[in-house]
Design an enzyme around this catalytic site. Structure first.
Site, PDB file in Angstrom:
ATOM      1  N   SER A 153      63.672 -74.030 -44.122  1.00 11.77           N
ATOM      2  CA  SER A 153      64.195 -72.616 -44.239  1.00 11.77           C
ATOM      3  C   SER A 153      63.801 -71.326 -43.285  1.00 11.77           C
ATOM      4  O   SER A 153      62.427 -72.360 -43.468  1.00 11.77           O
ATOM      5  CB  SER A 153      64.394 -71.909 -46.036  1.00 11.77           C
ATOM      6  OG  SER A 153      64.949 -70.929 -46.424  1.00 11.77           O
ATOM      7  N   TYR A 166      60.100 -71.514 -53.289  1.00 13.53           N
ATOM      8  CA  TYR A 166      61.247 -71.898 -52.440  1.00 13.53           C
ATOM      9  C   TYR A 166      60.492 -72.687 -51.592  1.00 13.53           C
ATOM     10  O   TYR A 166      60.305 -73.102 -50.612  1.00 13.53           O
ATOM     11  CB  TYR A 166      61.852 -72.102 -52.682  1.00 13.53           C
ATOM     12  CG  TYR A 166      63.103 -72.036 -51.521  1.00 13.53           C
ATOM     13  CD1 TYR A 166      64.235 -73.304 -51.783  1.00 13.53           C
ATOM     14  CD2 TYR A 166      63.284 -70.873 -50.012  1.00 13.53           C
ATOM     15  CE1 TYR A 166      64.741 -73.278 -50.599  1.00 13.53           C
ATOM     16  CE2 TYR A 166      64.189 -71.593 -49.646  1.00 13.53           C
ATOM     17  CZ  TYR A 166      65.657 -72.880 -49.528  1.00 13.53           C
ATOM     18  OH  TYR A 166      66.096 -72.805 -49.055  1.00 13.53           O
ATOM     19  N   LYS A 170      59.829 -75.625 -48.990  1.00 13.09           N
ATOM     20  CA  LYS A 170      60.231 -76.025 -47.833  1.00 13.09           C
ATOM     21  C   LYS A 170      59.425 -75.250 -46.500  1.00 13.09           C
ATOM     22  O   LYS A 170      59.348 -76.375 -45.451  1.00 13.09           O
ATOM     23  CB  LYS A 170      61.936 -74.574 -47.878  1.00 13.09           C
ATOM     24  CG  LYS A 170      62.550 -74.791 -48.239  1.00 13.09           C
ATOM     25  CD  LYS A 170      63.406 -75.967 -47.648  1.00 13.09           C
ATOM     26  CE  LYS A 170      64.570 -75.967 -48.478  1.00 13.09           C
ATOM     27  NZ  LYS A 170      65.899 -77.277 -48.761  1.00 13.09           N
TER      28      LYS A 170
HETATM   29  N1  LIG Z   1      72.657 -70.970 -47.168  1.00 13.84           N
HETATM   30  C1  LIG Z   1      71.634 -71.258 -47.039  1.00 13.84           C
HETATM   31  O1  LIG Z   1      71.444 -69.573 -46.331  1.00 13.84           O
HETATM   32  C2  LIG Z   1      70.525 -71.668 -46.613  1.00 13.84           C
HETATM   33  C3  LIG Z   1      69.256 -71.274 -45.460  1.00 13.84           C
HETATM   34  C4  LIG Z   1      67.680 -72.314 -46.329  1.00 13.84           C
HETATM   35  C5  LIG Z   1      68.002 -73.512 -46.277  1.00 13.84           C
HETATM   36  N2  LIG Z   1      69.035 -74.068 -46.962  1.00 13.84           N
HETATM   37  C6  LIG Z   1      68.963 -74.952 -47.869  1.00 13.84           C
HETATM   38  O2  LIG Z   1      69.937 -75.426 -47.127  1.00 13.84           O
HETATM   39  C7  LIG Z   1      70.565 -77.079 -48.159  1.00 13.84           C
HETATM   40  C8  LIG Z   1      71.879 -76.856 -48.859  1.00 13.84           C
HETATM   41  O3  LIG Z   1      72.378 -75.591 -49.275  1.00 13.84           O
HETATM   42  P1  LIG Z   1      73.871 -74.927 -49.264  1.00 13.84           P
HETATM   43  O4  LIG Z   1      73.239 -73.533 -48.930  1.00 13.84           O
HETATM   44  O5  LIG Z   1      74.799 -75.602 -48.942  1.00 13.84           O
HETATM   45  O6  LIG Z   1      74.104 -74.709 -51.049  1.00 13.84           O
HETATM   46  P2  LIG Z   1      75.267 -75.396 -51.922  1.00 13.84           P
HETATM   47  O7  LIG Z   1      74.733 -74.545 -53.386  1.00 13.84           O
HETATM   48  O8  LIG Z   1      76.344 -74.893 -50.967  1.00 13.84           O
HETATM   49  O9  LIG Z   1      75.312 -76.278 -52.366  1.00 13.84           O
HETATM   50  C9  LIG Z   1      73.602 -77.592 -52.718  1.00 13.84           C
HETATM   51  C10 LIG Z   1      74.196 -78.452 -53.339  1.00 13.84           C
HETATM   52  O10 LIG Z   1      73.354 -79.536 -53.060  1.00 13.84           O
HETATM   53  C11 LIG Z   1      74.138 -79.635 -55.094  1.00 13.84           C
HETATM   54  N3  LIG Z   1      72.562 -79.897 -55.855  1.00 13.84           N
HETATM   55  C12 LIG Z   1      71.677 -78.891 -56.288  1.00 13.84           C
HETATM   56  N4  LIG Z   1      70.541 -79.207 -56.649  1.00 13.84           N
HETATM   57  C13 LIG Z   1      70.626 -80.704 -56.829  1.00 13.84           C
HETATM   58  C14 LIG Z   1      70.227 -81.963 -57.150  1.00 13.84           C
HETATM   59  N5  LIG Z   1      69.103 -81.681 -58.015  1.00 13.84           N
HETATM   60  N6  LIG Z   1      70.425 -83.709 -57.389  1.00 13.84           N
HETATM   61  C15 LIG Z   1      71.767 -83.159 -56.508  1.00 13.84           C
HETATM   62  N7  LIG Z   1      71.996 -82.245 -56.257  1.00 13.84           N
HETATM   63  C16 LIG Z   1      71.988 -81.395 -56.081  1.00 13.84           C
HETATM   64  C17 LIG Z   1      74.291 -78.462 -55.627  1.00 13.84           C
HETATM   65  O11 LIG Z   1      75.590 -79.203 -56.606  1.00 13.84           O
HETATM   66  C18 LIG Z   1      75.256 -78.505 -54.270  1.00 13.84           C
HETATM   67  O12 LIG Z   1      76.600 -78.746 -54.153  1.00 13.84           O
HETATM   68  C19 LIG Z   1      69.181 -77.228 -49.487  1.00 13.84           C
HETATM   69  O13 LIG Z   1      67.924 -77.473 -49.436  1.00 13.84           O
HETATM   70  C20 LIG Z   1      68.970 -75.054 -49.651  1.00 13.84           C
HETATM   71  O14 LIG Z   1      67.183 -75.134 -49.699  1.00 13.84           O
HETATM   72  C21 LIG Z   1      69.569 -73.045 -47.223  1.00 13.84           C
HETATM   73  C1  LIG Z   2      66.954 -63.033 -47.525  1.00 17.21           C
HETATM   74  C2  LIG Z   2      67.930 -64.331 -47.111  1.00 17.21           C
HETATM   75  C3  LIG Z   2      68.037 -64.059 -46.412  1.00 17.21           C
HETATM   76  C4  LIG Z   2      67.423 -65.419 -47.652  1.00 17.21           C
HETATM   77  C5  LIG Z   2      66.417 -66.027 -47.485  1.00 17.21           C
HETATM   78  C6  LIG Z   2      66.489 -67.922 -47.368  1.00 17.21           C
HETATM   79  C7  LIG Z   2      67.478 -68.624 -47.874  1.00 17.21           C
HETATM   80  C8  LIG Z   2      67.158 -70.114 -48.475  1.00 17.21           C
HETATM   81  O1  LIG Z   2      68.243 -70.187 -48.973  1.00 17.21           O
HETATM   82  O2  LIG Z   2      66.134 -70.833 -47.753  1.00 17.21           O
HETATM   83  C9  LIG Z   2      68.529 -67.587 -49.251  1.00 17.21           C
HETATM   84  O3  LIG Z   2      67.991 -68.353 -49.899  1.00 17.21           O
HETATM   85  C10 LIG Z   2      67.887 -66.270 -49.509  1.00 17.21           C
HETATM   86  O4  LIG Z   2      67.220 -66.663 -50.460  1.00 17.21           O
END
Ligand SMILES: NC(=O)c1ccc[n+]([C@@H]2O[C@H](COP(=O)([O-])OP(=O)(O)OC[C@H]3O[C@@H](n4cnc5c(N)ncnc54)[C@H](O)[C@@H]3O)[C@@H](O)[C@H]2O)c1
Ligand SMILES: CC(C)C1=CC=C(C(=O)O)[C@@H](O)[C@H]1O
Length: 277
Positions: A153, A166, A170
């Site tokens: 992230s 977090y 990450k």
């Molecule tokens: N959405 C964003 O803006 C964003 C930004 C940076 C990084 N990420 C990363 O992307 C990845 C996916 O996130 P997303 O936004 O799709 O979230 P989301 O909540 O839409 O999907 C995540 C999925 O992971 C599953 N999950 C959570 N914990 C788990 C566990 N312990 N074991 C198995 N499954 C588990 C949840 O049930 C869910 O279905 C994560 O690693 C998150 O940190 C997301």
């Molecule tokens: C503040 C926002 C842009 C944000 C940054 C990073 C995230 C992540 O999942 O890595 C988001 O959950 C969110 O907090």
């Protein structure tokens, strides 16, 4: 036209929803057979059915990636069902925010467990399987490039207030990526990372009052972002908007196809141009 991932076996954690789901569908559409994991059985099964409906192959492996026995079960599912393992995407995760003075040990370790220890265990469990597959391929005079894609992230690259747990995890996964790229070159396996900015999923979706929660690993965790904050955040993104799960999946796909076979140890930022938060 032949599919770029025809017959490849892809293991994707957290692929019942959001970015993981989009990755599973994208890789399957290009011919990969997918081991779909999620904590929650219903969305995972829905993804399996969606892949089968488009003529693909998929199997679910339900459970928390943080469980100590998960990695062996996950890798074992791929070997048992598909007799192979070509792509691993460490995607499962969530956020559990607090400023540091209010952050409990439970919050700290939950984030390290899901975002760092789980990928470590999965890759550790995969190594002997990959090693023996590579040996058999080499004996047959073949070279098959395998792919690991870890998910980070912008919070792990630039920091984000309220996310000491977090962002630390990450940041750690980018270090693991660079080290394994060095260890696994001799296994013809590339190891890369995608660091997302702001992607619209359950994790970040604007909710009316910004007070939505989801049950994750038996705990009520706050999810979603207040709509005013969302608007402000989107203004700070050069492309002027959050990304879609499909756009997020595109970056992972790039590391999975043969065109990236000579790229390893890299972290690609997929953020619409956002380079800090
Ligand atoms: N959405 C964003 O803006 C964003 C930004 C940076 C990084 N990420 C990363 O992307 C990845 C996916 O996130 P997303 O936004 O799709 O979230 P989301 O909540 O839409 O999907 C995540 C999925 O992971 C599953 N999950 C959570 N914990 C788990 C566990 N312990 N074991 C198995 N499954 C588990 C949840 O049930 C869910 O279905 C994560 O690693 C998150 O940190 C997301
Ligand atoms: C503040 C926002 C842009 C944000 C940054 C990073 C995230 C992540 O999942 O890595 C988001 O959950 C969110 O907090």
């Amino acid at each position: 036209m032949s599919k770029k991932l025809e017959g490849k076996v892809a293991l994707i954690t957290g692929s019942g929803r959001g970015i993981g789901r989009a990755i599973a569908l994208k890789l399957a559409a290009d011919g990969a057979r997918v081991v779909v994991n999620d904590l929650d059985a219903e969305p995972a099964q829905e993804v399996v059915e969606a892949i089968k409906a488009m003529g693909g192959e998929a199997v679910a492996c339900i459970g928390s990636v943080s469980a100590p026995d998960f990695a062996e079960r996950f890798v074992g599912t791929a070997v048992e069902h598909y007799k192979g393992l070509d792509i691993i995407v460490n995607n499962a995760g969530y956020t559990w925010d607090s400023v540091i003075q209010k952050m409990t040990d439970e919050q700290w370790y939950a984030m390290l467990d899901v975002h760092l220890t789980a990928p470590f265990r999965i890759l550790r469990a995969a190594q002997p399987v990959i090693r023996s597959l590579v040996k058999a391929e080499q004996d047959a005079g073949l070279r098959n490039i395998r792919k690991v894609v870890n998910i980070s992230s912008v919070a792990g690259l630039f920091g984000n207030a309220g996310q000491a747990n977090y962002s630390t995890a990450k940041a750690g996964i980018t270090g693991m990526t660079m080290t394994l790229a060095k260890e696994w070159g001799r296994l013809n396996t590339t190891v890369n990372c995608v660091a997302y900015g702001f992607i619209k999923t359950r994790l970040t979706e604007a909710t009316a009052d910004g007070n939505a929660t989801a049950e994750i690993e038996g705990r009520e965790i706050k999810v979603g972002i207040n709509p005013d904050l969302m608007t402000m955040l989107e203004r700070s993104i050069p492309l002027g908007r959050a990304g879609t799960p499909q756009e997020a999946a595109g970056s992972v796909y790039m590391f999975c196809i043969p065109e990236s076979d000579y790229v390893s140890g890299q972290t690609l930022i997929c953020s619409g141009g956002l380079t800090g938060i």
